[in-house]
Design a protein around this motif. Structure first.
Motif, PDB file in Angstrom:
ATOM      1  N   THR A  23      36.915  30.579  41.519  1.00  0.00           N
ATOM      2  CA  THR A  23      38.339  30.355  41.236  1.00  0.00           C
ATOM      3  C   THR A  23      39.218  31.122  42.217  1.00  0.00           C
ATOM      4  OG1 THR A  23      37.810  30.092  38.895  1.00  0.00           O
ATOM      5  CG2 THR A  23      40.107  30.506  39.455  1.00  0.00           C
ATOM      6  N   LEU A  24      38.808  32.343  42.590  1.00  0.00           N
ATOM      7  CA  LEU A  24      39.627  33.184  43.478  1.00  0.00           C
ATOM      8  C   LEU A  24      39.385  32.913  44.966  1.00  0.00           C
ATOM      9  CD1 LEU A  24      39.369  36.622  41.632  1.00  0.00           C
ATOM     10  CD2 LEU A  24      41.246  34.971  41.565  1.00  0.00           C
ATOM     11  N   ALA A  25      38.286  32.264  45.325  1.00  0.00           N
ATOM     12  CA  ALA A  25      37.947  32.042  46.738  1.00  0.00           C
ATOM     13  C   ALA A  25      39.014  31.260  47.502  1.00  0.00           C
ATOM     14  CB  ALA A  25      36.592  31.364  46.849  1.00  0.00           C
ATOM     15  N   PRO A  26      39.631  30.199  46.960  1.00  0.00           N
ATOM     16  CA  PRO A  26      40.659  29.493  47.743  1.00  0.00           C
ATOM     17  C   PRO A  26      41.881  30.358  48.064  1.00  0.00           C
ATOM     18  CG  PRO A  26      39.936  28.135  45.900  1.00  0.00           C
ATOM     19  CD  PRO A  26      39.326  29.474  45.720  1.00  0.00           C
ATOM     20  N   TYR A  27      42.184  31.315  47.209  1.00  0.00           N
ATOM     21  CA  TYR A  27      43.332  32.187  47.466  1.00  0.00           C
ATOM     22  C   TYR A  27      43.089  33.121  48.650  1.00  0.00           C
ATOM     23  CZ  TYR A  27      45.039  30.783  42.853  1.00  0.00           C
ATOM     24  OH  TYR A  27      45.482  30.074  41.782  1.00  0.00           O
ATOM     25  N   SER A  28      41.832  33.459  48.925  1.00  0.00           N
ATOM     26  CA  SER A  28      41.534  34.402  50.011  1.00  0.00           C
ATOM     27  C   SER A  28      41.775  33.801  51.387  1.00  0.00           C
ATOM     28  CB  SER A  28      40.089  34.889  49.906  1.00  0.00           C
ATOM     29  OG  SER A  28      39.202  33.816  50.129  1.00  0.00           O
ATOM     30  N   LYS A  29      41.872  32.472  51.473  1.00  0.00           N
ATOM     31  CA  LYS A  29      42.103  31.823  52.762  1.00  0.00           C
ATOM     32  C   LYS A  29      43.582  31.772  53.134  1.00  0.00           C
ATOM     33  CE  LYS A  29      37.953  28.967  52.436  1.00  0.00           C
ATOM     34  NZ  LYS A  29      37.357  29.701  51.348  1.00  0.00           N
ATOM     35  N   ASP A  30      44.470  32.060  52.177  1.00  0.00           N
ATOM     36  CA  ASP A  30      45.912  32.022  52.447  1.00  0.00           C
ATOM     37  C   ASP A  30      46.307  33.178  53.368  1.00  0.00           C
ATOM     38  OD1 ASP A  30      46.032  29.898  50.750  1.00  0.00           O
ATOM     39  OD2 ASP A  30      46.859  31.019  49.053  1.00  0.00           O
ATOM     40  N   GLN A  31      47.295  32.939  54.211  1.00  0.00           N
ATOM     41  CA  GLN A  31      47.834  33.988  55.077  1.00  0.00           C
ATOM     42  C   GLN A  31      49.321  34.113  54.834  1.00  0.00           C
ATOM     43  OE1 GLN A  31      46.258  36.153  56.835  1.00  0.00           O
ATOM     44  NE2 GLN A  31      44.278  35.206  56.442  1.00  0.00           N
ATOM     45  N   PRO A  32      49.881  35.225  54.508  1.00  0.00           N
ATOM     46  CA  PRO A  32      49.196  36.470  54.202  1.00  0.00           C
ATOM     47  C   PRO A  32      48.475  36.362  52.874  1.00  0.00           C
ATOM     48  CG  PRO A  32      51.523  36.712  53.745  1.00  0.00           C
ATOM     49  CD  PRO A  32      51.342  35.361  54.364  1.00  0.00           C
ATOM     50  N   GLN A  33      47.461  37.165  52.741  1.00  0.00           N
ATOM     51  CA  GLN A  33      46.634  37.098  51.550  1.00  0.00           C
ATOM     52  C   GLN A  33      47.417  37.569  50.325  1.00  0.00           C
ATOM     53  OE1 GLN A  33      42.997  39.392  51.203  1.00  0.00           O
ATOM     54  NE2 GLN A  33      41.872  37.608  51.924  1.00  0.00           N
ATOM     55  N   PRO A  34      47.331  36.859  49.208  1.00  0.00           N
ATOM     56  CA  PRO A  34      48.071  37.284  48.014  1.00  0.00           C
ATOM     57  C   PRO A  34      47.436  38.519  47.384  1.00  0.00           C
ATOM     58  CG  PRO A  34      46.729  35.372  47.520  1.00  0.00           C
ATOM     59  CD  PRO A  34      46.602  35.618  48.988  1.00  0.00           C
ATOM     60  N   GLU A  35      48.231  39.192  46.567  1.00  0.00           N
ATOM     61  CA  GLU A  35      47.737  40.375  45.871  1.00  0.00           C
ATOM     62  C   GLU A  35      47.263  39.973  44.485  1.00  0.00           C
ATOM     63  OE1 GLU A  35      49.256  44.752  44.347  1.00  0.00           O
ATOM     64  OE2 GLU A  35      50.657  43.397  45.317  1.00  0.00           O
ATOM     65  N   LEU A  36      46.092  40.450  44.112  1.00  0.00           N
ATOM     66  CA  LEU A  36      45.544  40.197  42.782  1.00  0.00           C
ATOM     67  C   LEU A  36      46.028  41.314  41.867  1.00  0.00           C
ATOM     68  CD1 LEU A  36      43.620  38.558  40.961  1.00  0.00           C
ATOM     69  CD2 LEU A  36      41.815  40.140  41.637  1.00  0.00           C
ATOM     70  N   ARG A  37      46.812  40.950  40.857  1.00  0.00           N
ATOM     71  CA  ARG A  37      47.348  41.933  39.916  1.00  0.00           C
ATOM     72  C   ARG A  37      46.592  41.814  38.600  1.00  0.00           C
ATOM     73  NH1 ARG A  37      53.838  41.435  40.799  1.00  0.00           N
ATOM     74  NH2 ARG A  37      53.857  42.141  42.957  1.00  0.00           N
ATOM     75  N   ILE A  38      45.933  42.896  38.238  1.00  0.00           N
ATOM     76  CA  ILE A  38      45.103  42.903  37.039  1.00  0.00           C
ATOM     77  C   ILE A  38      45.849  43.581  35.901  1.00  0.00           C
ATOM     78  CG2 ILE A  38      42.940  43.712  36.034  1.00  0.00           C
ATOM     79  CD1 ILE A  38      41.706  43.563  38.790  1.00  0.00           C
ATOM     80  N   ARG A  39      45.957  42.873  34.777  1.00  0.00           N
ATOM     81  CA  ARG A  39      46.488  43.433  33.530  1.00  0.00           C
ATOM     82  C   ARG A  39      45.350  43.431  32.530  1.00  0.00           C
ATOM     83  NH1 ARG A  39      50.285  39.955  31.070  1.00  0.00           N
ATOM     84  NH2 ARG A  39      49.477  38.291  32.349  1.00  0.00           N
ATOM     85  N   ALA A  40      44.978  44.587  32.045  1.00  0.00           N
ATOM     86  CA  ALA A  40      43.873  44.670  31.093  1.00  0.00           C
ATOM     87  C   ALA A  40      44.363  45.336  29.821  1.00  0.00           C
ATOM     88  CB  ALA A  40      42.715  45.461  31.695  1.00  0.00           C
TER      89      ALA A  40
END
Length: 165
Positions: A89-106
């Protein structure tokens, strides 16, 4: 060095004046040398510098919101995702430039094991920017103004030291 005079009046005494003429001559010669050589020491290369504006470039910060509830269920941008499918699910986001930030809420009751697996799988998917979202707690000054004090601090202040045995 003593200098004498040619008249007979002061034949035995020496003059105690310093002759300034040779010192002034040397100073003037040095001044002329510095005036001639100073323009030769400054080397300049003519280049055309680029012109820039002072307006910042507006970029929309791209973020991926990942939430984990107390049961360990994972949500990516409010959509439920299984832990096994998280890397895909997250792999397509890693190809974007600039790379997006993954914000984790737990959730506070989330097991650390689930959080560690999420971080590992996000790194495996190629995301390099990772952040945590937390809720700020009440500040100490605000709690003191409201009349609330931490019980642990009160009991520590009131406790008497025990004698060493």
């Amino acid at each position: 060095m003593a200098f004498g005079s040619f008249d007979n009046r002061n034949s035995g005494s020496a003059l105690s004046e310093i002759n300034m003429v040779p010192l002034i001559d040397v100073m003037l010669v040095l001044l002329v040398i510095f005036l001639i050589t100073a323009p030769l020491l400054s080397h300049s290369i003519k280049i055309q510098l680029p012109q820039a504006t002072s307006e910042p470039v507006q970029q929309d910060p791209k973020t991926i919101d990942l939430a984990i509830d107390a049961e360990g269920q994972i949500f990516v941008n409010e959509q439920p995702v299984a832990l096994e499918d998280l890397t895909a699910t997250l792999a397509p986001y890693s190809k974007d430039q600039p790379q997006p930030e993954l914000r984790i809420r737990a959730d506070t009751d989330t097991r650390y094991e689930v959080l560690a697996q999420v971080m590992s799988r996000s790194k495996a998917s190629g995301l390099a920017r990772l952040g945590f979202i937390t809720r700020p707690g009440p500040s100490t000054k605000a709690a003191e103004q409201d009349g609330e004090a931490k019980p642990a601090l009160e009991s520590a202040d009131k406790a008497e030291p025990k004698p060493a045995q």
